[in-house]
Design an enzyme around this catalytic site. Structure first.
Site, PDB file in Angstrom:
ATOM      1  N   SER A 178      44.938  42.181  34.223  1.00  0.00           N
ATOM      2  CA  SER A 178      44.595  42.685  35.556  1.00  0.00           C
ATOM      3  C   SER A 178      45.863  43.037  36.305  1.00  0.00           C
ATOM      4  O   SER A 178      46.925  42.449  36.069  1.00  0.00           O
ATOM      5  CB  SER A 178      43.831  41.623  36.346  1.00  0.00           C
ATOM      6  OG  SER A 178      43.636  42.037  37.697  1.00  0.00           O
ATOM      7  N   TYR A 193      42.962  33.234  39.860  1.00  0.00           N
ATOM      8  CA  TYR A 193      42.776  34.441  39.068  1.00  0.00           C
ATOM      9  C   TYR A 193      44.110  35.140  38.824  1.00  0.00           C
ATOM     10  O   TYR A 193      44.415  35.564  37.702  1.00  0.00           O
ATOM     11  CB  TYR A 193      41.807  35.379  39.791  1.00  0.00           C
ATOM     12  CG  TYR A 193      41.410  36.596  39.010  1.00  0.00           C
ATOM     13  CD1 TYR A 193      40.385  36.537  38.070  1.00  0.00           C
ATOM     14  CD2 TYR A 193      42.038  37.825  39.219  1.00  0.00           C
ATOM     15  CE1 TYR A 193      40.004  37.668  37.353  1.00  0.00           C
ATOM     16  CE2 TYR A 193      41.663  38.952  38.515  1.00  0.00           C
ATOM     17  CZ  TYR A 193      40.648  38.879  37.578  1.00  0.00           C
ATOM     18  OH  TYR A 193      40.282  39.994  36.872  1.00  0.00           O
ATOM     19  N   LYS A 197      45.737  35.698  35.061  1.00  0.00           N
ATOM     20  CA  LYS A 197      45.984  37.029  34.518  1.00  0.00           C
ATOM     21  C   LYS A 197      47.465  37.247  34.216  1.00  0.00           C
ATOM     22  O   LYS A 197      47.819  37.927  33.243  1.00  0.00           O
ATOM     23  CB  LYS A 197      45.454  38.096  35.472  1.00  0.00           C
ATOM     24  CG  LYS A 197      43.933  38.141  35.544  1.00  0.00           C
ATOM     25  CD  LYS A 197      43.312  38.394  34.167  1.00  0.00           C
ATOM     26  CE  LYS A 197      41.803  38.541  34.237  1.00  0.00           C
ATOM     27  NZ  LYS A 197      41.214  38.829  32.905  1.00  0.00           N
TER      28      LYS A 197
END
Length: 284
Positions: A178, A193, A197
């Site tokens: 990402s 998150y 990532k």
């Protein structure tokens, strides 16, 4: 000291491989005919678009789902439409033994060969700032869910597909990362998150070095994409996303598939340890 370190590094790397024999025509380099590809998280969003693109490029496919059994029917339709073999498998990437057994089953089902693996399954962080989520008693479960799916799941897939690639002496692993692994995107706050990532991007780079003698490893870092994973986001927040993205909008999942096809195909035989950002210019 430098000389000793260099020798250690050199002797730790695999023996260089000969240059591949490539097709004369550039379009043939992007063909996946004769290859077997496995895509996790293929029931919707990016994974679904990648699976369709790979089928269009001629690959036989093993597509994975966790809860959406509609993929079984979709696999049959994909097979008929594009004249390739497509089979759906139920597998939770957070269950190491399921991942191991599913990869081995795919290997057996597709004549003891897997050329491409796309580790795509993932979940978002939805609880906002970490401290506030902790105060509300929701942080621990959400943190564990994201880490287990987005990081441990990639690790399990990498671990067992790596063994297959080593066994057959070739393969391409593509990990869905990402832009959040490159920058702290705002206004949503999602420390978990972002960290996960960033971790899988570096995992891909590390494995690229470890597997250099028999397989390639790369990642793709999408920006804001119009997929079900972002359904929890309200329209006002999405407007802010668009204002911060130079191209001024979210991407269609199909706008990502070129990056995956490149990394999966013989067009990228000298590309490993690379992350391709497809984010409409956000990180710029």
């Amino acid at each position: 000291v430098t000389l000793k370190m260099s020798k250690t590094i050199a002797t730790g790397l695999p023996i260089p491989q000969p240059a591949p024999k490539l097709p004369d025509h550039v379009m043939d380099m992007f063909s996946l005919k004769g290859k077997v590809a496995c895509v996790s998280g293929a029931s919707s969003g990016i994974g679904s678009a990648v699976a369709v693109a790979f089928a269009q490029a001629g690959a036989d496919l093993a597509v994975w789902y966790n809860s959406n059994s509609e993929l079984i029917k979709e696999a049959e339709e994909l097979s008929k439409k594009y004249g390739v073999r497509v089979k759906a498998y139920k597998c939770s990437v957070t269950d190491e033994q399921q991942v191991k057994s599913t990869i081995e089953q795919v290997y057996q089902d597709f004549d003891k060969k897997i050329d491409i693996f796309v580790a795509n399954a993932g979940v978002p962080w939805t609880k906002g700032p970490l401290v506030e989520a902790e105060e509300n008693g929701t942080a621990a479960a959400e943190w564990d869910k994201v880490v287990q799916t987005d990081f441990q799941g990639v690790y399990y897939c990498s671990k067992y597909i790596g063994a297959i690639f080593k066994r057959q002496g070739k393969g391409s692993l593509v990990i869905t990362a990402s832009m959040s692994g490159h920058t702290v995107n705002v206004p949503q706050l999602q420390a978990c998150y972002n960290a996960v990532k960033a971790g899988v991007i570096h995992m891909a780079r590390s494995l690229a070095v470890e597997w250099a003698g028999y397989a390639r490893v790369n990642s793709v870092s999408p920006g804001y994409i119009a997929t079900p994973i972002s359904k929890f986001v309200d329209e006002n927040l999405k407007k802010q996303w668009h204002q911060l993205t130079p191209l001024g909008r979210e991407a269609l999942p199909q706008e990502l598939v070129g990056a995956y096809l490149y990394l999966a195909s013989d067009a990228s035989t000298y590309t490993t340890g690379t992350d391709i950002i497809v984010d409409g210019g956000y990180c710029a």
